[in-house]
Write an enzyme that holds these catalytic residues in place. Sequence first.
Site, PDB file in Angstrom:
ATOM      1  N   ASP A  52       0.734  -1.231   0.060  1.00 40.01           N
ATOM      2  CA  ASP A  52       0.079  -0.008  -0.108  1.00 40.01           C
ATOM      3  C   ASP A  52       1.099   1.328   0.142  1.00 40.01           C
ATOM      4  O   ASP A  52       2.023   1.304   0.308  1.00 40.01           O
ATOM      5  CB  ASP A  52      -1.060  -0.049   1.362  1.00 40.01           C
ATOM      6  CG  ASP A  52      -2.079  -1.143   1.247  1.00 40.01           C
ATOM      7  OD1 ASP A  52      -2.345  -1.505   0.077  1.00 40.01           O
ATOM      8  OD2 ASP A  52      -2.516  -1.425   2.184  1.00 40.01           O
ATOM      9  N   TYR A 110       6.475  -9.761   6.843  1.00 38.04           N
ATOM     10  CA  TYR A 110       6.521  -8.267   6.951  1.00 38.04           C
ATOM     11  C   TYR A 110       6.805  -8.035   8.503  1.00 38.04           C
ATOM     12  O   TYR A 110       6.744  -9.010   9.244  1.00 38.04           O
ATOM     13  CB  TYR A 110       5.035  -7.704   7.088  1.00 38.04           C
ATOM     14  CG  TYR A 110       4.409  -7.462   5.626  1.00 38.04           C
ATOM     15  CD1 TYR A 110       4.749  -6.494   4.862  1.00 38.04           C
ATOM     16  CD2 TYR A 110       3.910  -8.640   4.844  1.00 38.04           C
ATOM     17  CE1 TYR A 110       4.072  -6.113   3.704  1.00 38.04           C
ATOM     18  CE2 TYR A 110       3.678  -8.462   3.626  1.00 38.04           C
ATOM     19  CZ  TYR A 110       3.692  -7.224   3.123  1.00 38.04           C
ATOM     20  OH  TYR A 110       2.975  -6.911   1.767  1.00 38.04           O
TER      21      TYR A 110
END
Length: 249
Positions: A52, A110
């Site tokens: 994003d 992540y």
Amino acid sequence: MNRYFIYLAYNGRNYCGWQIQPNGITVQQRIQQCLSILLRKSVTIIGAGRTDAGVHANLMTAHFDWEEILSTTSLTKRLNGILPCDILIYKIIPVKKNAHARFDAISRKYKYYITYQKNPFRNEQLFRLKQPLNKHLMNEASNILSEYSDFTSFCKLHSNTRTNVCRISKAEWNTVQGIDIFTIKADRFLRNMVRSIVGTMIDIGKNKLSITDFRKIIESKNHIMLKSSVPAHALFLTDIEYPNWIFKN
């Protein structure tokens, strides 16, 4: 036709995410433009995922096709020479013709970074909170994640995805030099999934939610149950794994 993998890193601060879109500059767009300039022909690259806006990557991968055999060492150097300073190409390597950066990835990892102190040098990469969190409870919640596979509750509404099933193999909180780090590894992730999970765990760490509440949110499979998310600037894509067969000997 020859297929090549690009291994890269980027600071996402100045980009509207990875994937090309009509309203804003993206990482994919920048790399495609520069690669097309060097090869003197339009090139399309396919990324391993879609980070994003504002999310960073210590390691991202992408692939592209080219008719001729390329000097990858030279191309890597030349590409780094014309890309902006917030995008780095580690290497470009030849792979099997049917290897796919997105669909052949075995796992993605992540990390999210939280601090409790002012840090003038890393403000853009740390999410600052005022009070320390209860990491014991947050790790208890982390251990629960591997019991589930449907993470609809943590998926952004109106996401264009065929399934909300993800298999999480690792989720844990650690503290390194006063910085709380959440690490999560799975075969795939949904849009805004990591940030939603972190935001919910912060509520657990603040004793605003219980472990039972956390289970209820997951089992509801309803995004409306979700109360919290966190900013993108402290989230990093740190690793992507592939099976050995995609690489040429």
